[in-house]
Design a protein around this motif. Structure first.
Motif, PDB file in Angstrom:
ATOM      1  N   UNK A  53       1.357  15.109   9.993  1.00 49.65           N
ATOM      2  CA  UNK A  53       2.119  16.350  10.079  1.00 49.65           C
ATOM      3  C   UNK A  53       3.604  16.090   9.825  1.00 49.65           C
ATOM      4  N   UNK A  54       4.062  14.898  10.241  1.00 45.12           N
ATOM      5  CA  UNK A  54       5.461  14.529  10.046  1.00 45.12           C
ATOM      6  C   UNK A  54       5.580  13.014  10.160  1.00 45.12           C
ATOM      7  N   UNK A  55       6.364  12.411   9.266  1.00 45.85           N
ATOM      8  CA  UNK A  55       6.607  10.979   9.341  1.00 45.85           C
ATOM      9  C   UNK A  55       6.039  10.213   8.161  1.00 45.85           C
ATOM     10  N   UNK A  56       6.270   8.907   8.195  1.00 49.14           N
ATOM     11  CA  UNK A  56       5.823   8.015   7.126  1.00 49.14           C
ATOM     12  C   UNK A  56       5.150   6.800   7.753  1.00 49.14           C
ATOM     13  N   UNK A  57       4.028   6.396   7.169  1.00 53.24           N
ATOM     14  CA  UNK A  57       3.313   5.200   7.597  1.00 53.24           C
ATOM     15  C   UNK A  57       3.020   4.341   6.365  1.00 53.24           C
ATOM     16  N   UNK A  58       2.688   3.087   6.632  1.00 48.75           N
ATOM     17  CA  UNK A  58       2.269   2.224   5.530  1.00 48.75           C
ATOM     18  C   UNK A  58       1.125   1.346   6.002  1.00 48.75           C
ATOM     19  N   UNK A  59       0.221   1.065   5.071  1.00 52.27           N
ATOM     20  CA  UNK A  59      -0.815   0.053   5.285  1.00 52.27           C
ATOM     21  C   UNK A  59      -0.354  -1.181   4.523  1.00 52.27           C
ATOM     22  N   UNK A  60      -0.521  -2.353   5.160  1.00 54.39           N
ATOM     23  CA  UNK A  60      -0.093  -3.571   4.491  1.00 54.39           C
ATOM     24  C   UNK A  60      -1.037  -4.715   4.814  1.00 54.39           C
ATOM     25  N   UNK A  61      -1.015  -5.695   3.919  1.00 50.27           N
ATOM     26  CA  UNK A  61      -1.807  -6.911   4.052  1.00 50.27           C
ATOM     27  C   UNK A  61      -0.850  -8.045   4.399  1.00 50.27           C
ATOM     28  N   UNK A  62      -1.259  -8.910   5.313  1.00 48.99           N
ATOM     29  CA  UNK A  62      -0.451 -10.060   5.693  1.00 48.99           C
ATOM     30  C   UNK A  62      -1.147 -11.305   5.173  1.00 48.99           C
ATOM     31  N   UNK A  63      -0.527 -11.980   4.195  1.00 45.85           N
ATOM     32  CA  UNK A  63      -1.117 -13.161   3.584  1.00 45.85           C
ATOM     33  C   UNK A  63      -1.029 -14.386   4.480  1.00 45.85           C
ATOM     34  N   UNK A  64      -1.709 -15.444   4.065  1.00 43.72           N
ATOM     35  CA  UNK A  64      -1.682 -16.696   4.815  1.00 43.72           C
ATOM     36  C   UNK A  64      -0.269 -17.243   4.972  1.00 43.72           C
ATOM     37  N   UNK A  67       3.506 -13.443   4.178  1.00 43.94           N
ATOM     38  CA  UNK A  67       4.177 -12.463   3.332  1.00 43.94           C
ATOM     39  C   UNK A  67       3.403 -11.145   3.405  1.00 43.94           C
ATOM     40  N   UNK A  68       4.141 -10.050   3.594  1.00 44.49           N
ATOM     41  CA  UNK A  68       3.532  -8.726   3.661  1.00 44.49           C
ATOM     42  C   UNK A  68       3.445  -8.112   2.267  1.00 44.49           C
ATOM     43  N   UNK A  69       2.311  -7.505   1.978  1.00 40.51           N
ATOM     44  CA  UNK A  69       2.136  -6.755   0.745  1.00 40.51           C
ATOM     45  C   UNK A  69       1.773  -5.328   1.128  1.00 40.51           C
ATOM     46  N   UNK A  70       2.633  -4.386   0.782  1.00 39.32           N
ATOM     47  CA  UNK A  70       2.381  -2.988   1.088  1.00 39.32           C
ATOM     48  C   UNK A  70       1.335  -2.449   0.128  1.00 39.32           C
ATOM     49  N   UNK A  71       0.307  -1.827   0.695  1.00 41.51           N
ATOM     50  CA  UNK A  71      -0.807  -1.322  -0.096  1.00 41.51           C
ATOM     51  C   UNK A  71      -0.698   0.168  -0.398  1.00 41.51           C
ATOM     52  N   UNK A  72      -0.294   0.926   0.608  1.00 45.75           N
ATOM     53  CA  UNK A  72      -0.254   2.376   0.436  1.00 45.75           C
ATOM     54  C   UNK A  72       0.667   2.976   1.493  1.00 45.75           C
ATOM     55  N   UNK A  73       1.250   4.108   1.142  1.00 48.29           N
ATOM     56  CA  UNK A  73       2.065   4.880   2.072  1.00 48.29           C
ATOM     57  C   UNK A  73       1.352   6.192   2.365  1.00 48.29           C
ATOM     58  N   UNK A  74       1.585   6.721   3.541  1.00 45.21           N
ATOM     59  CA  UNK A  74       1.147   8.077   3.856  1.00 45.21           C
ATOM     60  C   UNK A  74       2.339   8.812   4.454  1.00 45.21           C
ATOM     61  N   UNK A  75       2.391  10.101   4.188  1.00 44.48           N
ATOM     62  CA  UNK A  75       3.500  10.912   4.647  1.00 44.48           C
ATOM     63  C   UNK A  75       3.039  12.350   4.784  1.00 44.48           C
ATOM     64  N   UNK A  94      -6.420  -5.113   7.029  1.00 46.42           N
ATOM     65  CA  UNK A  94      -5.069  -4.621   6.841  1.00 46.42           C
ATOM     66  C   UNK A  94      -4.470  -4.141   8.156  1.00 46.42           C
ATOM     67  N   UNK A  95      -3.183  -3.882   8.102  1.00 49.59           N
ATOM     68  CA  UNK A  95      -2.430  -3.326   9.217  1.00 49.59           C
ATOM     69  C   UNK A  95      -1.972  -1.923   8.831  1.00 49.59           C
TER      70      UNK A  95
END
Length: 192
Positions: A53-64, A67-75, A94-95
């Protein structure tokens, strides 16, 4: 039980009767999270599907190498969560975190599964929404594999110009698979 944005979003894909909508809407409950709240960790089984309804989130992968790799955003106006873990009820790889204070609606997996078993229109909605998401993920995979930094940057700004105001540059750079310094240079030099 307003939930009008959720209803508009779902009804762009399928038509629901009043009874179907009421049963569906009754299972979505409001929650609020502070900025930088971890909603799902790798290894957890996602228990909720969210509607922003409001705000921004992200899903990310944490490598060995951590290092974080952002996969997708939601808003605002989109769905959020680790959807594969949610639908398959398997541990997430993922996180999911909030980047800003976030007001969400959420539905639990047991309610979600019961609704899909009860209402064919909702099962159809999930099938079509999943196919749309898969199509977008495959398109993004092609972009990541075949496009240079500038082209990926141009595609992002053409498709979603509003993200520059919503999302910190370091996460956008990670999402595009480019160095933050390169992202900054592109931001200064590329005109659409």
């Amino acid at each position: 039980m307003e939930k009008s944005t959720l209803k508009k979003t779902v009804c762009r894909t399928v038509s629901l009767t009043d009874a179907e909508w009421t049963a569906f809407a009754d299972c979505w409950h409001p929650v609020r999270y502070k900025r930088k709240t971890l909603l799902t960790s790798a290894g957890d089984i996602e228990q909720f599907l969210y509607f922003v309804e409001e705000g921004v989130q992200r899903a990310f992968y944490l490598g060995d190498d951590l290092a974080e790799t952002t996969l997708v955003f939601s808003y605002t106006g989109t769905f959020s969560g680790v959807v594969d873990s949610f639908q398959l009820q398997q541990p997430s790889r993922y996180y999911l975190e909030t980047l800003t204070t976030s007001q969400l609606l959420r539905i639990s997996y047991p309610d979600f599964a019961r609704l899909l078993d009860t209402y064919p229109a909702l099962e159809r909605w999930v099938r079509l929404a999943t196919a749309q998401a898969l199509s977008g993920a495959l398109e993004r995979q092609i972009e990541l594999a075949t496009c240079g930094a500038e082209e990926k940057f141009r595609i992002l700004l053409t498709r979603s110009p509003h993200v520059l105001q919503l999302i910190p540059q370091k996460y956008l750079a990670s999402y595009l698979g480019i160095d933050p310094t390169t992202f900054s240079k592109l931001l200064k030099s590329v005109r659409l």
